[in-house]
Write a protein that holds these residues in place. Structure first.
Motif, PDB file in Angstrom:
ATOM      1  N   LEU A 269       0.844  -1.188   0.000  1.00 37.50           N
ATOM      2  CA  LEU A 269       0.000   0.000   0.000  1.00 37.50           C
ATOM      3  C   LEU A 269       0.880   1.238   0.000  1.00 37.50           C
ATOM      4  N   ASP A 270       0.690   2.096  -0.988  1.00 37.21           N
ATOM      5  CA  ASP A 270       1.442   3.348  -1.075  1.00 37.21           C
ATOM      6  C   ASP A 270       0.495   4.510  -0.796  1.00 37.21           C
ATOM      7  N   CYS A 271       0.833   5.314   0.192  1.00 35.10           N
ATOM      8  CA  CYS A 271       0.021   6.470   0.564  1.00 35.10           C
ATOM      9  C   CYS A 271       0.848   7.732   0.365  1.00 35.10           C
ATOM     10  N   ASP A 272       0.465   8.532  -0.617  1.00 31.83           N
ATOM     11  CA  ASP A 272       1.204   9.751  -0.953  1.00 31.83           C
ATOM     12  C   ASP A 272       0.334  10.964  -0.664  1.00 31.83           C
ATOM     13  N   VAL A 273       0.801  11.801   0.245  1.00 32.31           N
ATOM     14  CA  VAL A 273       0.045  12.982   0.645  1.00 32.31           C
ATOM     15  C   VAL A 273       0.220  14.065  -0.414  1.00 32.31           C
ATOM     16  N   LEU A 274      -0.882  14.422  -1.052  1.00 30.88           N
ATOM     17  CA  LEU A 274      -0.858  15.471  -2.065  1.00 30.88           C
ATOM     18  C   LEU A 274      -0.991  16.849  -1.436  1.00 30.88           C
ATOM     19  N   GLN A 275      -1.726  16.906  -0.339  1.00 30.74           N
ATOM     20  CA  GLN A 275      -1.977  18.173   0.341  1.00 30.74           C
ATOM     21  C   GLN A 275      -2.230  17.853   1.812  1.00 30.74           C
ATOM     22  N   ALA A 276      -1.553  18.574   2.711  1.00 28.36           N
ATOM     23  CA  ALA A 276      -1.621  18.245   4.132  1.00 28.36           C
ATOM     24  C   ALA A 276      -2.220  19.390   4.930  1.00 28.36           C
ATOM     25  N   ASP A 277      -3.273  19.076   5.677  1.00 26.78           N
ATOM     26  CA  ASP A 277      -3.852  20.031   6.618  1.00 26.78           C
ATOM     27  C   ASP A 277      -4.305  19.282   7.862  1.00 26.78           C
ATOM     28  N   GLY A 278      -3.411  18.451   8.398  1.00 25.59           N
ATOM     29  CA  GLY A 278      -3.706  17.671   9.584  1.00 25.59           C
ATOM     30  C   GLY A 278      -4.345  16.337   9.260  1.00 25.59           C
ATOM     31  N   GLY A 279      -4.064  15.338  10.096  1.00 26.55           N
ATOM     32  CA  GLY A 279      -4.705  14.037   9.953  1.00 26.55           C
ATOM     33  C   GLY A 279      -4.276  13.233   8.753  1.00 26.55           C
ATOM     34  N   THR A 280      -3.027  13.391   8.302  1.00 25.79           N
ATOM     35  CA  THR A 280      -2.622  12.658   7.099  1.00 25.79           C
ATOM     36  C   THR A 280      -2.503  11.155   7.360  1.00 25.79           C
ATOM     37  N   ARG A 281      -2.074  10.772   8.563  1.00 28.54           N
ATOM     38  CA  ARG A 281      -1.908   9.336   8.817  1.00 28.54           C
ATOM     39  C   ARG A 281      -3.268   8.640   8.910  1.00 28.54           C
ATOM     40  N   THR A 282      -4.235   9.288   9.535  1.00 31.26           N
ATOM     41  CA  THR A 282      -5.555   8.672   9.653  1.00 31.26           C
ATOM     42  C   THR A 282      -6.277   8.660   8.308  1.00 31.26           C
ATOM     43  N   ALA A 283      -6.129   9.720   7.537  1.00 30.20           N
ATOM     44  CA  ALA A 283      -6.705   9.728   6.186  1.00 30.20           C
ATOM     45  C   ALA A 283      -6.075   8.643   5.327  1.00 30.20           C
ATOM     46  N   SER A 284      -4.778   8.423   5.489  1.00 26.51           N
ATOM     47  CA  SER A 284      -4.089   7.388   4.723  1.00 26.51           C
ATOM     48  C   SER A 284      -4.655   6.009   5.022  1.00 26.51           C
ATOM     49  N   ILE A 285      -4.913   5.718   6.288  1.00 24.03           N
ATOM     50  CA  ILE A 285      -5.470   4.419   6.660  1.00 24.03           C
ATOM     51  C   ILE A 285      -6.857   4.240   6.048  1.00 24.03           C
ATOM     52  N   SER A 286      -7.697   5.264   6.169  1.00 23.40           N
ATOM     53  CA  SER A 286      -9.060   5.170   5.653  1.00 23.40           C
ATOM     54  C   SER A 286      -9.082   5.036   4.138  1.00 23.40           C
ATOM     55  N   GLY A 287      -8.214   5.767   3.446  1.00 21.40           N
ATOM     56  CA  GLY A 287      -8.139   5.659   1.990  1.00 21.40           C
ATOM     57  C   GLY A 287      -7.494   4.370   1.539  1.00 21.40           C
ATOM     58  N   ALA A 288      -6.478   3.914   2.274  1.00 23.30           N
ATOM     59  CA  ALA A 288      -5.787   2.676   1.904  1.00 23.30           C
ATOM     60  C   ALA A 288      -6.721   1.481   1.981  1.00 23.30           C
ATOM     61  N   TYR A 289      -7.669   1.514   2.911  1.00 19.61           N
ATOM     62  CA  TYR A 289      -8.625   0.404   2.989  1.00 19.61           C
ATOM     63  C   TYR A 289      -9.416   0.265   1.693  1.00 19.61           C
ATOM     64  N   VAL A 290      -9.838   1.383   1.124  1.00 20.70           N
ATOM     65  CA  VAL A 290     -10.619   1.333  -0.114  1.00 20.70           C
ATOM     66  C   VAL A 290      -9.761   0.799  -1.261  1.00 20.70           C
ATOM     67  N   ALA A 291      -8.513   1.261  -1.353  1.00 27.49           N
ATOM     68  CA  ALA A 291      -7.609   0.744  -2.381  1.00 27.49           C
ATOM     69  C   ALA A 291      -7.359  -0.744  -2.184  1.00 27.49           C
TER      70      ALA A 291
END
Length: 241
Positions: free
Chosen positions: A113-135
């Motif tokens: 699973l590759d999680c690349d932050v395009l834009q950061a305004d807090g909560g990048t690690r939690t957003a990555s987990i939630s998005g990675a599940y869908v991928a």
């Protein structure tokens, strides 16, 4: 203090699937001004310590684009090594997704699973987990078809959210300004049946009481429920159109 959003509601959320042509699964998740591109790849083979076991493996990588923040951050590749924060986050992502993946039935294959932050305004690690599940869901759906499995190799869904205390109020899904001002900062990873996978809580100043921890967890579960609905809508649309 935030305006225009309830204390226990996450920021507006959008999840778009199929955004990377060559990935086995992909999703772009947007939580307010935090945007993360998540992709899943399935490769034959496993780490040496798993060879011959018949089991698969799942791992994750995390990075931030240089222009993801107001001040350009040099690529870690240019520095020659990953920073401690990056290693911590990608290990968290990997642990979280392994908790709900049936690695015993996919054979000796590795899901990356590759999680690349395009834009950061807090909560990048939690957003990555939630998005990675869908991928991951999309990738494992394809693997289910390939291996002719009776069901997708997932035990449950997974989602994550940040929560904190800012000016004596519990807030869910902190943006950067709220995160900086928080007296308590916590990241919570939750399975689809509301069991906890990981809780990372820190008092930035004074220690906090058990009752505050319970209130933070209640807020996190409320926020995760809304994120989960967005995930369910995203995976329901896979294969359609």
């Amino acid at each position: 203090m935030r305006t225009g959003r309830e204390a226990r509601r996450p920021r507006p959320i959008s999840i778009t699937t199929g955004v990377a042509k060559f990935a086995a699964g992909s999703a772009r998740i947007e939580l307010g001004d935090t945007h993360v591109l998540c992709t899943a790849t399935v490769n034959d083979g496993v780490p040496a310590w798993l060879r011959g076991s018949g089991r698969g493996w799942l791992t994750a990588e995390y990075s931030m684009l240089p222009a993801a923040t107001p001040t350009r951050t040099p690529r870690e590749a240019a520095r020659g090594r990953q920073g401690g924060r990056t290693l911590e986050i990608q290990r968290l992502i990997g642990r979280s997704l392994r908790a709900v993946t049936d690695l015993g039935i996919i054979g000796e294959r590795t899901v990356i699973l590759d999680c690349d932050v395009l834009q950061a305004d807090g909560g990048t690690r939690t957003a990555s987990i939630s998005g990675a599940y869908v991928a991951l869901y999309q990738a494992l759906t394809g693997l289910q078809t390939q291996l002719k499995l009776n069901e997708i190799p997932l035990f449950d869904s997974i989602a994550a959210v940040s929560v904190g205390v800012v000016e004596n109020q519990v807030l869910v899904d902190l943006d950067y300004e709220e995160d900086v001002a928080a007296d308590i900062d916590m990241n919570v990873v939750v399975a689809g049946d509301d069991r906890l996978v990981e809780v990372q809580a820190t008092a930035e100043g004074e220690p906090f009481a058990r009752t505050v921890l319970d209130e933070l967890l209640d807020g996190a579960l409320a926020g995760v429920a809304e994120i989960r609905r967005a995930q369910e809508a995203a995976v329901a649309g896979l294969g359609k159109g």
